[in-house]
Motif scaffolding. Structure first.
Motif, PDB file in Angstrom:
ATOM      1  N   TYR A   1       0.859  -1.184   0.000  1.00 14.46           N
ATOM      2  CA  TYR A   1       0.000   0.000   0.000  1.00 14.46           C
ATOM      3  C   TYR A   1       0.895   1.234   0.000  1.00 14.46           C
ATOM      4  O   TYR A   1       1.661   1.463   0.934  1.00 14.46           O
ATOM      5  CB  TYR A   1      -0.920   0.007   1.222  1.00 14.46           C
TER       6      TYR A   1
ATOM      7  N   LYS B   1      -4.012   7.307  -3.212  1.00 16.86           N
ATOM      8  CA  LYS B   1      -3.930   5.924  -2.742  1.00 16.86           C
ATOM      9  C   LYS B   1      -3.379   5.090  -3.886  1.00 16.86           C
ATOM     10  O   LYS B   1      -3.918   5.124  -4.993  1.00 16.86           O
ATOM     11  CB  LYS B   1      -5.307   5.402  -2.320  1.00 16.86           C
TER      12      LYS B   1
ATOM     13  N   LEU C   1       0.988   1.386   6.710  1.00 13.53           N
ATOM     14  CA  LEU C   1      -0.187   0.691   6.196  1.00 13.53           C
ATOM     15  C   LEU C   1       0.120  -0.758   5.842  1.00 13.53           C
ATOM     16  O   LEU C   1      -0.794  -1.574   5.729  1.00 13.53           O
ATOM     17  CB  LEU C   1      -0.735   1.402   4.960  1.00 13.53           C
ATOM     18  N   ASN C   2       1.386  -1.080   5.683  1.00 10.63           N
ATOM     19  CA  ASN C   2       1.775  -2.429   5.297  1.00 10.63           C
ATOM     20  C   ASN C   2       2.089  -3.323   6.490  1.00 10.63           C
ATOM     21  O   ASN C   2       2.673  -4.404   6.331  1.00 10.63           O
ATOM     22  CB  ASN C   2       2.970  -2.362   4.339  1.00 10.63           C
TER      23      ASN C   2
ATOM     24  N   GLY D   1      -2.161  -2.362  10.490  1.00 10.47           N
ATOM     25  CA  GLY D   1      -2.097  -1.898   9.116  1.00 10.47           C
ATOM     26  C   GLY D   1      -3.198  -2.525   8.281  1.00 10.47           C
ATOM     27  O   GLY D   1      -4.225  -2.983   8.814  1.00 10.47           O
ATOM     28  N   LEU D   2      -2.985  -2.587   6.978  1.00 10.24           N
ATOM     29  CA  LEU D   2      -3.995  -3.094   6.049  1.00 10.24           C
ATOM     30  C   LEU D   2      -3.670  -4.486   5.508  1.00 10.24           C
ATOM     31  O   LEU D   2      -4.452  -5.034   4.729  1.00 10.24           O
ATOM     32  CB  LEU D   2      -4.141  -2.131   4.865  1.00 10.24           C
TER      33      LEU D   2
END
Length: 369
Positions: A151, A250, A351-352, A361-362
């Motif tokens: 991300y 994004k 985010l990772n 995170g995602l």
């Protein structure tokens, strides 16, 4: 039964020949020589139609993997000509999932303009190259994204001597940007929304944008933040440059395959998910083989092929995930080695990070069950 026995004996003899010929091959520069296929036991479940892409890869004896032509941290060649990087490790893991051999892969360096046509034309089987998943690419380009492995977001790099704190202060600035990419569209949107004038310095490639910025042909360089971090390491005095805090887009980056071969898409999707899930479950390159023998955790046992027919369900061996993890490590190991604290980029997970970490995170592995 006699036919099956003969098939297994033939496969065993072929595997021995391939193993002998492969000795000493690791880390050598990639060539166009066709490898002998590495036989694997028949794995497809009854009535399952094998992926034509996977069948061609097995016949060829190697995976053709599209990567960036040179981006520190993601895909680059070292001083011995061997490919290294975050995306490169995913290519090797994919080859290991198919063949049990992470070196059964040929890397095809591709520019931004070349990458999608190379996938459509079948010159590469999969594109593991920092490529943003967008609606137009997913719905109108004969391409399918298998997931997200990084991300990212677009930002700006400037010289510290300018004393800037935000991209909003770049009024009238010359900004280096690569043509034919979402980067060019994003920067136009950003300044247009704010009514800010800027002068785009449009060049053909990310490398040219870095060079233009380095010789001060522009005041700022815009690209994905990971690419800016990589570019900064190549400048004569990296500490004299900073990445502004603004994130203007994004950019979910992920692997791409041709549309129309759903079983091959599943191979890529589940190889990615296996590496993500391995980190979540504490399965590493070092302990994977031991856990396959001794773990009582049903999630680990399913992942590593001890229980269930999850590999055969996508035309792979039962140990496909074990082979992929042993080849490249889990997602966290791949990240840290190439982009994180063990690398020159030293990027934070952000985010990772795994969804279950603190802060979360995602990164979220789909369950193998």
């Amino acid at each position: 039964m006699n036919g099956m026995k003969a098939q297994w004996i033939g496969a065993g003899l072929a595997a021995t020949l391939v193993l002998l010929s492969a000795c000493g091959r690791q880390d050598e520069p990639q060539t166009d020589a066709v490898r002998e296929p590495t036989p694997r036991a028949p794995t497809a479940l009854p009535d399952a139609k094998e992926s034509p892409t996977l069948a061609a890869i097995r016949q060829r004896g190697r995976l053709n993997c599209g990567v960036h032509e040179g981006l520190v941290g993601f895909a680059y060649t070292d001083n011995r000509g061997a490919w290294r990087g975050f995306d490169v490790d995913f290519c090797r893991a994919t080859a290991a999932a198919i063949f049990g051999d992470p070196d059964a892969v040929r890397f095809a360096p591709l520019t931004t303009e070349q990458r999608f046509e190379a996938v459509r034309a079948g010159r590469v089987d999969v594109l593991w190259r920092n490529t943003s998943w967008t609606m137009s690419r997913d719905t109108a380009s004969d391409l399918s994204f298998a997931g997200v492995n990084y991300y990212d977001g677009q930002g700006f790099m400037v010289r510290r001597s300018l004393n800037l704190t935000s991209a909003a202060e770049l009024n009238g600035a010359r900004i280096c940007v690569q043509s034919g990419s979402t980067t060019e569209l994003n920067v136009e949107d950003y300044f247009r929304r704010r009514g800010i004038e800027y002068r785009p310095v449009v060049v053909a490639s990310e490398g040219e944008a870095r060079q233009a910025y380095a010789r001060e042909a522009c005041d700022a360089f815009t690209a994905d933040i990971s690419a800016l971090a990589a570019a900064r390491t190549t400048l004569p005095n990296p500490q004299q440059h900073m990445i502004l805090p603004d994130v203007i887009s994004k950019e979910p980056l992920g692997p791409v395959v041709r549309t129309g071969d759903e079983r091959w898409l599943a191979v890529i999707r589940w190889t990615l998910n296996a590496l993500i899930l391995a980190e979540e479950l504490g399965v590493t390159r070092e302990n994977a083989a031991d856990l396959a023998k001794n773990s009582a955790d049903p999630r680990v046992r399913r992942l590593l092929g001890v229980e269930g027919d999850f590999g055969p369900s996508i035309d792979l061996s039962r140990t496909w995930a074990l082979d992929a993890i042993t080849a490249s490590g889990n997602y966290g190991e791949i990240f840290n080695r190439n982009l994180g604290e063990q690398s020159s980029l030293d990027l934070e997970r952000g985010l990772n990070a795994q969804w279950s970490s603190r802060p979360g995170g995602l990164i979220y592995g789909l369950p193998v069950r």
